[in-house]
Design an enzyme around this catalytic site. Structure first.
Site, PDB file in Angstrom:
ATOM      1  N   THR A 273      -0.151  -9.064   5.835  1.00 37.73           N
ATOM      2  CA  THR A 273      -1.078  -8.878   4.708  1.00 37.73           C
ATOM      3  C   THR A 273      -1.734  -7.504   4.664  1.00 37.73           C
ATOM      4  OG1 THR A 273      -2.624 -10.214   6.042  1.00 37.73           O
ATOM      5  CG2 THR A 273      -1.571 -11.280   4.166  1.00 37.73           C
ATOM      6  N   GLY A 274      -1.381  -6.615   5.593  1.00 33.27           N
ATOM      7  CA  GLY A 274      -1.731  -5.213   5.448  1.00 33.27           C
ATOM      8  C   GLY A 274      -3.184  -4.854   5.686  1.00 33.27           C
TER       9      GLY A 274
ATOM     10  N   THR B  71       0.816  -1.210   0.000  1.00 31.79           N
ATOM     11  CA  THR B  71       0.000   0.000   0.000  1.00 31.79           C
ATOM     12  C   THR B  71       0.848   1.257   0.000  1.00 31.79           C
ATOM     13  OG1 THR B  71      -1.899  -1.059   1.070  1.00 31.79           O
ATOM     14  CG2 THR B  71      -1.678   1.321   1.347  1.00 31.79           C
ATOM     15  N   CYS B  72       1.861   1.314   0.863  1.00 32.35           N
ATOM     16  CA  CYS B  72       2.653   2.531   1.017  1.00 32.35           C
ATOM     17  C   CYS B  72       3.215   3.017  -0.309  1.00 32.35           C
ATOM     18  CB  CYS B  72       3.792   2.311   2.007  1.00 32.35           C
ATOM     19  SG  CYS B  72       4.935   3.694   2.078  1.00 32.35           S
TER      20      CYS B  72
ATOM     21  N   HIS C   6      21.384  28.934  11.699  1.00 36.74           N
ATOM     22  CA  HIS C   6      20.528  30.086  11.421  1.00 36.74           C
ATOM     23  C   HIS C   6      20.796  30.580  10.003  1.00 36.74           C
ATOM     24  CE1 HIS C   6      18.472  33.937  12.070  1.00 36.74           C
ATOM     25  NE2 HIS C   6      19.508  34.509  11.460  1.00 36.74           N
TER      26      HIS C   6
ATOM     27  N   LEU D  34       1.396   2.978  10.162  1.00 38.69           N
ATOM     28  CA  LEU D  34       2.394   3.816   9.504  1.00 38.69           C
ATOM     29  C   LEU D  34       3.433   2.917   8.859  1.00 38.69           C
ATOM     30  CD1 LEU D  34       2.918   6.384  12.407  1.00 38.69           C
ATOM     31  CD2 LEU D  34       1.685   6.805  10.279  1.00 38.69           C
TER      32      LEU D  34
ATOM     33  N   GLY E 112      -1.350 -16.043  -1.366  1.00 42.67           N
ATOM     34  CA  GLY E 112      -1.038 -17.080  -0.391  1.00 42.67           C
ATOM     35  C   GLY E 112      -2.117 -17.247   0.659  1.00 42.67           C
TER      36      GLY E 112
ATOM     37  N   ILE F  75      -5.670  10.685   6.333  1.00 37.96           N
ATOM     38  CA  ILE F  75      -5.997  10.501   4.919  1.00 37.96           C
ATOM     39  C   ILE F  75      -6.944  11.596   4.451  1.00 37.96           C
ATOM     40  CG2 ILE F  75      -7.078   8.958   3.238  1.00 37.96           C
ATOM     41  CD1 ILE F  75      -6.176   6.603   5.050  1.00 37.96           C
TER      42      ILE F  75
END
Length: 462
Positions: free
Chosen positions: A142-143, A45-46, A439, A313, A118, A183
């Protein structure tokens, strides 16, 4: 199911997203014989439908805003609109380059990569493509997928998920975004930059509700200034098609209409029909339950990433995958402190944090033991040059360490690296104050905030 494995792998990983591929790369580096099984594309997904493409869209939106606003910097430029196919070409080019690099890494580490869907078939095996892949240990990774609400069907037409939004062939003239979390506000920000009329619906009382309340209020103020509308504190009731769009009704009777409705109410684990429960893996609401070392109740099975109920994340997935690989390789491992994980919402302005909120600190330590300080970016030269507004808020245990850093402003995500060191090394304000920050940089604001908290403010009032 035929077992064609000539060897038993040390580690069989189901899922090639952030957690899965990180475990594969680290495990192979440590000498483990690793098989990585992925039904789609390594990177998950990421890389393909999340972090990377959304940030590419947000950067394109930033460029659009800069073109519109260039004259305030003395630069004459004309904004002529968004070329959606060209934006997608740019976005897809970024993804393709990273994907190719990741494929090369997998190959160079000698990971056995198996493309296919799988299914866990025993405590030590995964079935894929009509074959059984055996391992001494199995890692489930598997997310997740976008969630919806009861009675709200995501059809990919006018009612869409973030997956659909990333490949939309146009800039919607108007959009309702259901959900004011990470999101939702990122898409609200990008679409507004592209020229959409955007309204965010959030049932809780603030945008980005898991952040410190001060950060939420600063973001809300910035969104109002940008013309992004939002409705807070009232929950969704129903959505229905109109002649040329969608109408959303809230439980208090309020109605909103737009061309599209983006459902951004979070992501749920991908675990159904994959054999987890049949093999005795303990679960809760679809999530696989693990201990602090990512071990399930089945000794030969671990799980990481969005599949487990930790922070969703990519960098958490990386850390969890690495932890599992190192544990299986016999290295000493330390559980992850999830409060110490940096969190960034990449809207305009950005919201970044590490550690705990002021409210949480008071709950843990007592209200009289907590000190909070706000440093306004108006006192920071580089932020003035960039024309960004915001604050850095520090939360400290009285006479002790800084336990929370909460930031709002453009490019604050780039400052969260030092913030996580401050939190994770339990730094005292005086210790950070004696470090010299360059700076003019925005990073200097971190030093100035700690100078003020240490009782010796420079470019801020006592």
């Amino acid at each position: 199911m035929a077992n064609d494995a000539s060897t038993v792998f040390d580690l069989v990983i189901l899922g090639g997203g952030s957690g899965g591929y990180a475990a594969a790369l680290r495990g192979a580096q440590l000498g483990l014989d690793v098989a990585l099984i992925e039904k789609d594309k390594v990177g998950g997904t990421c890389l393909h439908r999340g972090c990377i493409p959304t940030k590419a869209l947000l950067h394109a939106g930033e460029i659009a805003d800069q073109a519109r606003e260039s004259e305030q910097f003395g630069v004459k430029a004309t904004f002529e609109g968004i070329d959606v196919p060209a934006v997608h070409k740019y976005k897809d080019g970024v993804i393709a380059g990273l994907y190719k690099g990741l494929q090369g890494l997998i190959a160079s580490r000698k990971v056995t990569y198996i493309e296919g869907e799988g299914r866990l078939s025993s405590a030590t095996s995964v079935d894929v493509n009509g074959q059984r892949v055996e391992g001494r240990h199995v890692l489930l990774a598997t997310g997740s997928v976008p969630k919806s609400l009861p009675g709200l069907e995501i059809d990919g037409n006018r009612i869409i998920s973030s997956d659909h939004a990333l490949v939309l062939d146009r800039v919607p003239k108007s959009a309702i975004i259901l959900g004011g979390g990470v999101i939702g506000v990122e898409f609200a920000s990008a679409w507004k930059s592209f020229g959409s009329d955007v309204t965010v619906i959030e049932g809780l009382k603030h945008l980005v509700p898991v952040e410190d309340e001060n950060s939420s209020k600063l973001l809300e103020r910035a969104f109002r200034k940008r013309g992004i509308k939002f409705n807070l504190g009232t929950f969704f009731q129903k959505a229905e098609y109109t002649q040329d769009g969608v109408k959303v009704t809230l439980v208090d009777g309020k109605e909103f209409e737009a061309e599209v409705l983006l459902v951004a109410v979070g992501r749920g684990p991908v675990s159904q029909g994959l054999g987890y429960e049949e093999q005795g893996v303990a679960m809760d609401r679809g999530y696989v339950l693990v201990d602090e070392y990512m071990r399930t109740n089945v000794p030969t099975i671990s799980a990481v990433g969005d599949l487990v109920p930790t922070l969703q994340l990519a960098h958490v997935g990386f850390a969890e995958g690495i932890l599992v690989a190192e544990r299986l390789a016999g290295l000493k491992t330390v559980p992850i402190d999830y409060d110490g994980v940096p969190r960034v919402t990449y809207c305009h302005p950005e919201v970044a944090s590490v550690g705990i909120t002021e409210a949480k600190a008071k709950e843990i330590y007592g209200a009289d033991k907590v000190v909070a300080l706000k440093y306004n970016l108006a006192g920071n030269g580089k932020s003035k040059i960039l024309n960004t507004a915001g604050e850095i808020k520090l939360v400290q245990v009285k006479d002790g360490a800084v336990v929370g850093v909460h930031m709002v402003g453009d490019r604050m995500g780039e400052q969260v690296g030092e913030a996580q060191l401050i939190y994770n090394w339990e730094a005292l304000p005086a210790e950070v104050a004696q470090l010299i920050h360059a700076h003019p940089t925005q990073n200097e604001a971190m030093g100035e905030a700690h100078l003020a908290l240490a009782g010796k403010p420079l470019h801020s009032h006592d």
